[in-house]
Design a protein around this motif. Structure first.
Motif, mmCIF file in Angstrom:
data_model
loop_
_atom_site.group_PDB
_atom_site.id
_atom_site.type_symbol
_atom_site.label_atom_id
_atom_site.label_comp_id
_atom_site.label_asym_id
_atom_site.label_seq_id
_atom_site.Cartn_x
_atom_site.Cartn_y
_atom_site.Cartn_z
ATOM 1 N N HIS A 274 0.820 -1.207 0.000
ATOM 2 C CA HIS A 274 0.000 0.000 0.000
ATOM 3 C C HIS A 274 0.854 1.257 0.000
ATOM 4 C CE1 HIS A 274 -3.949 -1.659 0.114
ATOM 5 N NE2 HIS A 274 -3.691 -2.410 1.160
ATOM 6 N N MET A 275 2.067 1.145 0.526
ATOM 7 C CA MET A 275 2.975 2.288 0.535
ATOM 8 C C MET A 275 3.392 2.697 -0.873
ATOM 9 S SD MET A 275 3.786 3.599 3.403
ATOM 10 C CE MET A 275 3.936 3.082 5.082
ATOM 11 N N ALA A 276 3.463 1.725 -1.767
ATOM 12 C CA ALA A 276 4.037 1.982 -3.089
ATOM 13 C C ALA A 276 3.118 2.843 -3.941
ATOM 14 C CB ALA A 276 4.301 0.665 -3.798
ATOM 15 N N ASP A 277 3.743 3.706 -4.736
ATOM 16 C CA ASP A 277 2.973 4.424 -5.748
ATOM 17 C C ASP A 277 2.830 3.558 -6.992
ATOM 18 O OD1 ASP A 277 2.542 6.956 -4.452
ATOM 19 O OD2 ASP A 277 4.692 7.288 -4.664
ATOM 20 N N THR A 278 3.926 2.950 -7.353
ATOM 21 C CA THR A 278 3.895 1.994 -8.451
ATOM 22 C C THR A 278 4.382 0.665 -7.905
ATOM 23 O OG1 THR A 278 4.332 3.676 -10.117
ATOM 24 C CG2 THR A 278 4.841 1.426 -10.713
ATOM 25 N N LEU A 279 3.619 -0.356 -8.139
ATOM 26 C CA LEU A 279 3.976 -1.651 -7.560
ATOM 27 C C LEU A 279 4.142 -2.684 -8.672
ATOM 28 C CD1 LEU A 279 4.312 -3.309 -4.929
ATOM 29 C CD2 LEU A 279 1.899 -3.792 -5.047
ATOM 30 N N LEU A 280 5.295 -3.298 -8.695
ATOM 31 C CA LEU A 280 5.578 -4.337 -9.679
ATOM 32 C C LEU A 280 6.000 -5.593 -8.938
ATOM 33 C CD1 LEU A 280 7.965 -2.195 -11.915
ATOM 34 C CD2 LEU A 280 5.544 -2.493 -12.266
ATOM 35 N N SER A 281 5.857 -6.714 -9.566
ATOM 36 C CA SER A 281 6.446 -7.911 -8.986
ATOM 37 C C SER A 281 7.027 -8.757 -10.103
ATOM 38 C CB SER A 281 5.410 -8.700 -8.193
ATOM 39 O OG SER A 281 4.492 -9.304 -9.061
ATOM 40 N N VAL A 282 8.071 -9.487 -9.764
ATOM 41 C CA VAL A 282 8.681 -10.374 -10.752
ATOM 42 C C VAL A 282 8.548 -11.805 -10.262
ATOM 43 C CG1 VAL A 282 10.311 -8.799 -11.811
ATOM 44 C CG2 VAL A 282 10.906 -9.917 -9.682
ATOM 45 N N LYS A 283 8.490 -12.693 -11.201
ATOM 46 C CA LYS A 283 8.330 -14.101 -10.878
ATOM 47 C C LYS A 283 9.219 -14.910 -11.800
ATOM 48 C CE LYS A 283 4.092 -15.861 -8.925
ATOM 49 N NZ LYS A 283 3.061 -14.836 -8.864
ATOM 50 N N ALA A 284 9.810 -15.927 -11.233
ATOM 51 C CA ALA A 284 10.605 -16.814 -12.070
ATOM 52 C C ALA A 284 9.682 -17.800 -12.764
ATOM 53 C CB ALA A 284 11.610 -17.555 -11.216
ATOM 54 N N ILE A 285 10.168 -18.328 -13.850
ATOM 55 C CA ILE A 285 9.418 -19.381 -14.539
ATOM 56 C C ILE A 285 10.184 -20.679 -14.357
ATOM 57 C CG2 ILE A 285 8.765 -20.262 -16.779
ATOM 58 C CD1 ILE A 285 7.972 -17.639 -17.631
ATOM 59 N N PRO A 286 9.543 -21.698 -13.882
ATOM 60 C CA PRO A 286 10.239 -22.977 -13.747
ATOM 61 C C PRO A 286 10.707 -23.452 -15.113
ATOM 62 C CG PRO A 286 7.878 -23.203 -13.358
ATOM 63 C CD PRO A 286 8.167 -21.755 -13.408
ATOM 64 N N ASP A 287 11.849 -24.106 -15.100
ATOM 65 C CA ASP A 287 12.509 -24.419 -16.353
ATOM 66 C C ASP A 287 11.675 -25.324 -17.241
ATOM 67 O OD1 ASP A 287 14.577 -23.572 -17.692
ATOM 68 O OD2 ASP A 287 16.062 -24.951 -16.882
ATOM 69 N N GLU A 288 11.136 -26.344 -16.644
ATOM 70 C CA GLU A 288 10.437 -27.300 -17.490
ATOM 71 C C GLU A 288 9.025 -27.511 -16.980
ATOM 72 O OE1 GLU A 288 12.296 -30.511 -19.094
ATOM 73 O OE2 GLU A 288 13.903 -29.214 -19.800
ATOM 74 N N ASP A 289 8.238 -26.517 -17.169
ATOM 75 C CA ASP A 289 6.845 -26.649 -16.774
ATOM 76 C C ASP A 289 6.052 -26.975 -18.032
ATOM 77 O OD1 ASP A 289 4.252 -26.387 -15.934
ATOM 78 O OD2 ASP A 289 4.694 -24.712 -14.592
ATOM 79 N N LYS A 290 5.758 -28.223 -18.180
ATOM 80 C CA LYS A 290 5.162 -28.659 -19.448
ATOM 81 C C LYS A 290 3.807 -27.991 -19.698
ATOM 82 C CE LYS A 290 8.094 -31.825 -20.971
ATOM 83 N NZ LYS A 290 8.525 -32.852 -20.018
ATOM 84 N N LEU A 306 6.566 -10.486 -15.309
ATOM 85 C CA LEU A 306 6.479 -9.223 -14.603
ATOM 86 C C LEU A 306 5.002 -8.879 -14.420
ATOM 87 C CD1 LEU A 306 8.214 -6.407 -13.908
ATOM 88 C CD2 LEU A 306 6.870 -5.657 -15.839
ATOM 89 N N ASN A 307 4.644 -8.554 -13.192
ATOM 90 C CA ASN A 307 3.277 -8.165 -12.927
ATOM 91 C C ASN A 307 3.216 -6.693 -12.569
ATOM 92 O OD1 ASN A 307 0.718 -9.718 -12.689
ATOM 93 N ND2 ASN A 307 2.177 -11.273 -12.000
ATOM 94 N N VAL A 308 2.276 -5.994 -13.156
ATOM 95 C CA VAL A 308 2.075 -4.593 -12.798
ATOM 96 C C VAL A 308 0.835 -4.528 -11.918
ATOM 97 C CG1 VAL A 308 1.720 -2.275 -13.669
ATOM 98 C CG2 VAL A 308 3.034 -3.901 -14.996
ATOM 99 N N HIS A 309 1.024 -4.241 -10.652
ATOM 100 C CA HIS A 309 -0.109 -4.230 -9.732
ATOM 101 C C HIS A 309 -0.721 -2.847 -9.605
ATOM 102 C CE1 HIS A 309 0.873 -8.253 -8.131
ATOM 103 N NE2 HIS A 309 2.097 -7.892 -8.405
ATOM 104 N N LYS A 310 0.109 -1.849 -9.674
ATOM 105 C CA LYS A 310 -0.380 -0.498 -9.404
ATOM 106 C C LYS A 310 0.485 0.466 -10.194
ATOM 107 C CE LYS A 310 -0.231 0.907 -4.982
ATOM 108 N NZ LYS A 310 -0.618 1.175 -3.599
#
Lengths: 372, 213
Positions: A274-290, A306-310
């Protein structure tokens, strides 16, 4: 409603058009009197409608498994250095200055992809020029406006945001003689020192009514990482964030803070968000997710998501509605960071087009035109 | 996502959309120039982000951190008592984000509750209204979220602003659930309404679900 027209209707701030801004490299005027600074990733700038707004606190939620936040961090820092913008970098490592050696360099020679992009644009332009022949002079005013916009676009293409080659380290010339403050957050037992450093750093960018010439960047890597002594002082860190947000808001600077959200308790993490003015998050992708591989095109090239939340809104109450909030992070030719909309499983395996439609920022660009 | 719990006898749809508004909080639907109102001495603004709490500096955390809130309440009281008599009972106190106050009070829920109680007393003494905004999701993981429960309990009108279940859309930004306890002495009238809203540059549009195509 019309009776209110002249003066009382104002959630949007009146601002004097300062022409000097467009000539300052690295700064771009946005709607409602805001100023944009580049994130260092052309695609991210487009997604956010122009870049990070000056005076905003940008927070990135780290992924526990992969250091994708460092990609954002590095490009953000490099872009600032290329634009001669002072930088404050805080990190939990022992030697934060050493990190500067890993910053990417601006891709001097346009690679294939961007040249393709350019040629696309040129083609578009050529067609437009040819149409103009038939249109004649009756709409000269519109034309000149469009030219201006085109110029601005071209300007911004060349100057506002660079493509960074992740495999080439930043030239020393960008590091020597520049104002770079490095702080190790590991040593200090609390956040007072860091806050004071931020305060002194930001004091040189304090906002006054005259136009902006210089903007600063604060980068804090992994705030509240476990190696810091204060990682369990939840309220102190929140209070630090609060004052950082307050300080940044009243200055011509942007603070980018990454934090390991998985280490925080859920409610604390929410408070941070809630503190953030712009909020992003990053996520790894598993190597072999069929399953995922079947679901998404270009899965092999993806490094993460990359997720843009706000998205920060300043001087306006209208929210930004993005067309998509999840983007795939890809490395073009293993060098250049690109963000693409996720494309769901069509038949062929060709990768999606880079995110570059104007639709994304229509929310913000539209609001700029509304003046009734 | 958002949670607006407040006691406001009038102006039902005051702004419950705090994070979108940032520091500009809507006072009237039609849109009013807050800067002009501030110059007219009709709008008083305390910036919670830059508010200097006496004794709040991080280094002397031993000190009572409630000092800041006491001081803030003092300021509010001063502002109200300085108002001319005829305006005293038409004051609205808007608190944009109670969770920030918790940060100021170093997580001491009781201090924040005390502060809210004091402000609540003002509403009953002077007939002014209190609008407080908080974020429900912060408390969703704790077992007994005293603060939010007490706020809800005290509120005469409860406004919940949430995104649509289907996500954000260009024409509908979210939905409001307004629970009006109607404690105006007419027994237990209890009303729940549901609106959709769309935030525009100068105002917010409210409409019943499905009334827009």
């Amino acid at each position: 409603m019309a009776a209110f027209k002249p003066r009382t209707s104002s959630f949007s701030r009146n601002f004097s058009a300062s022409s000097s801004l467009s000539h300052t490299p690295g700064l771009k005027r946005g709607p409602n009197g805001t100023t944009f600074i580049s994130s260092g990733i052309p695609d991210l700038d487009k997604i956010l409608g122009g870049g990070f707004s000056l005076g905003s606190l940008v927070m990135v939620m780290e992924d526990a498994e992969a250091p994708h936040h460092m990609l954002l961090l590095r490009n953000f820092m490099s872009q600032g250095l290329v634009h001669n913008q002072p930088l404050l970098y805080a990190s939990p490592s022992k030697d934060p200055r050493g990190f500067l050696g890993t910053l990417p360099s601006a891709g001097s020679s346009r690679d294939e992809k961007s040249s393709k992009r350019e040629s696309d644009q040129e083609k578009g332009l050529r067609i437009a020029w040819q149409y103009k022949k038939y249109f004649d002079e009756n709409q000269q005013s519109i034309e000149s406006q469009r030219d201006e916009m085109l110029l601005m676009l071209l300007d911004s293409k060349q100057e506002f945001c660079n493509d960074f080659d992740l495999r080439k380290p930043l030239d020393r010339q960008f590091l020597i003689g520049k104002q770079i403050d490095c702080v190790s957050t590991q040593d200090s037992p609390n956040l007072v020192a860091l806050r004071d450093r931020c305060a002194t750093f930001l004091s040189q960018f304090s906002r006054n009514e005259s136009s902006v010439f210089l903007a600063g960047r604060i980068t804090i890597q992994s705030l509240c990482a476990p190696q810091c002594a204060y990682s369990d002082m939840e309220w102190d860190v929140l209070s630090f964030l609060r004052s950082l947000k307050g300080m940044v808001r009243s200055s011509n600077a942007v603070a980018l803070v990454t934090f390991p959200s998985s280490l925080l308790s859920l409610s604390t993490s929410k408070r941070w968000q809630h503190m953030a003015d712009t909020l992003l998050s990053v996520k790894a992708i598993p190597d072999e997710d069929k399953d995922l591989a079947k679901l998404l095109t270009g899965y092999q090239d993806m490094v993460g998501l990359l997720n843009v939340h706000k998205v920060a809104r300043i001087n306006t109450q209208v929210p930004v509605i993005l067309e998509a909030t999840t983007f795939s992070i890809k490395l073009q030719k293993r060098r250049f960071l690109v963000l693409e909309c996720l494309n769901q499983a069509p038949i062929d395996g060709s990768s999606g087009s880079s995110y570059g439609t104007s639709g994304s920022c229509s929310g913000s660009s539209k609001t700029g035109r509304l003046d009734f | 996502m958002e949670h607006g719990g407040g006691a406001s006898p009038s102006n039902l749809l005051d702004d419950a959309v705090g994070p979108l508004a940032g520091r500009f909080v809507a006072v009237e639907d039609s849109g009013c120039n807050l800067a002009a109102q501030r110059d007219n001495k009709r709008f008083f603004f305390f910036d919670m982000l830059t508010w200097e709490y006496p004794g709040e500096k991080i280094r002397d955390k031993e000190k009572t951190s409630g000092g800041g809130l006491v001081a803030l309440y003092g300021e509010i009281q001063k502002v109200i008592s300085d108002l001319p008599q005829e305006r005293k009972n038409s004051v609205t106190i808007i608190i944009d984000d109670v969770s920030l106050m918790e940060v100021a009070a170093k997580g001491s829920t009781n201090l924040v509750l005390d502060f809210l109680h004091y402000c609540h007393t003002l509403t009953s003494e002077l007939g002014c209204s209190l609008v407080a905004l908080n974020h429900e999701d912060i408390y969703s993981s704790s077992e007994r979220p005293t603060l939010i429960l007490q706020m809800e309990y005290l509120a005469g009108i409860l406004i919940k602003a949430e995104p649509l279940a289907t996500g954000l859309a260009k024409d509908v930004h979210g939905q409001l659930t307004v629970l009006n306890r109607g404690n105006d002495g007419q027994g237990s009238r209890y009303k729940i309404c549901n609106f959709h809203f769309r935030v525009k540059e100068n105002n917010v549009e409210y409409f019943y679900p499905g009334s827009r195509t």
